[in-house]
Write an enzyme that holds these catalytic residues in place. Structure first.
Site, PDB file in Angstrom:
ATOM      1  N   ASP A  16      68.553  11.031  20.878  1.00 53.46           N
ATOM      2  CA  ASP A  16      68.929  10.535  19.801  1.00 53.46           C
ATOM      3  C   ASP A  16      70.306  10.991  19.316  1.00 53.46           C
ATOM      4  O   ASP A  16      70.692  11.933  19.894  1.00 53.46           O
ATOM      5  CB  ASP A  16      67.817  10.697  18.816  1.00 53.46           C
ATOM      6  CG  ASP A  16      68.014  10.240  17.145  1.00 53.46           C
ATOM      7  OD1 ASP A  16      68.351   8.902  17.046  1.00 53.46           O
ATOM      8  OD2 ASP A  16      67.932  11.181  16.280  1.00 53.46           O
ATOM      9  N   ASP A  18      71.801  10.696  15.447  1.00 51.44           N
ATOM     10  CA  ASP A  18      71.798  11.405  14.030  1.00 51.44           C
ATOM     11  C   ASP A  18      70.884  12.728  13.844  1.00 51.44           C
ATOM     12  O   ASP A  18      69.693  12.421  14.190  1.00 51.44           O
ATOM     13  CB  ASP A  18      71.529  10.246  13.208  1.00 51.44           C
ATOM     14  CG  ASP A  18      72.369   9.160  13.330  1.00 51.44           C
ATOM     15  OD1 ASP A  18      73.724   9.299  13.426  1.00 51.44           O
ATOM     16  OD2 ASP A  18      72.099   7.903  13.209  1.00 51.44           O
TER      17      ASP A  18
END
Length: 227
Positions: A16, A18
């Protein structure tokens, strides 16, 4: 429904973006950049962004509405112009928030012969700009509809959000005809629980409260990365 495995495949480590690879949300930084540096929106744009992000952290974001909002200041620009903005933004602003541990982990993975990928619920144009900066070959984000070399503000295909990340990863793996095998997924967010459940080796980085509870229950690896 598990991600397919092939013993002859190259290991694929997925991140991922963020608040996993970087200590901020890239879209929030981008919106600040549009206001403060590019002067394409005013302070009300940032306030509206905060309202959308509150819904994201609750797992209840209307992604179609958020993407439409996010592209509002950019409708007059071509794809090439926006891509140039995005690459400059990553270099000038976002790079300072990349976790040193993330850089080291990516280097370690590359040295083993595995490859890295980012899958994010952020717009693909930003995900690819960050992946390019980090030297990551593969990046999947929320794809955008294009008309006359401009983004329309609408999502194209399955958005890479919540269970959509599982769908998009499966689609990508199928397009690669078995060359890669997903082995790890790193994330901070409860929104990514569907994909964390699919890979053999889930890793929680600076997990939110709900994800930490899941990780403790399932005995998943947890790490704390700091700037």
């Amino acid at each position: 429904m598990q991600i397919p495995s092939n013993n002859q495949s190259i290991p694929l480590v997925i991140f991922d973006m963020d608040e996993t690879l970087i200590a901020k949300d890239l879209s929030v930084l981008w919106h600040d950049y549009l206001v403060k540096e590019l002067k394409l929106a005013d302070s009300s744009f940032v306030e509206e962004d905060k309202r959308h992000m509150e819904q994201y952290y609750l797992g209840a974001m209307d992604l179609d509405a958020y993407i439409s909002f996010s592209l509002t200041p950019l409708r007059q620009y071509t794809i090439e112009q926006i891509d140039a903005f995005a690459e400059q933004f990553v270099a000038d602003e976002a790079a300072q928030y990349i976790y040193p541990d993330a850089i080291r982990r990516i280097q370690e993975i590359n040295q083993t012969g595995s490859v890295c990928m980012i899958i994010s619920a952020t717009m693909t144009l930003l995900v690819r700009a960050m992946a390019k900066h980090l030297g990551i070959d593969f990046a999947e984000g929320v794809n955008l509809e294009i008309a006359d070399n401009h983004y329309t503000g609408k999502i194209s295909g399955v958005p890479s959000y919540q269970n959509g990340k599982v769908i998009r990863l499966r689609q990508w793996l199928e397009s690669q005809q078995g060359r890669y095998e997903a082995t790890h997924f790193y994330s901070d967010s409860i929104n990514d629980l569907p994909l964390l459940l699919e890979v053999p080796n889930p890793v929680v980085i600076n997990g939110c409260e709900k994800l930490v509870a899941e990780a403790e229950k399932r005995n998943w690896v947890q790490e704390q990365w700091v700037l």
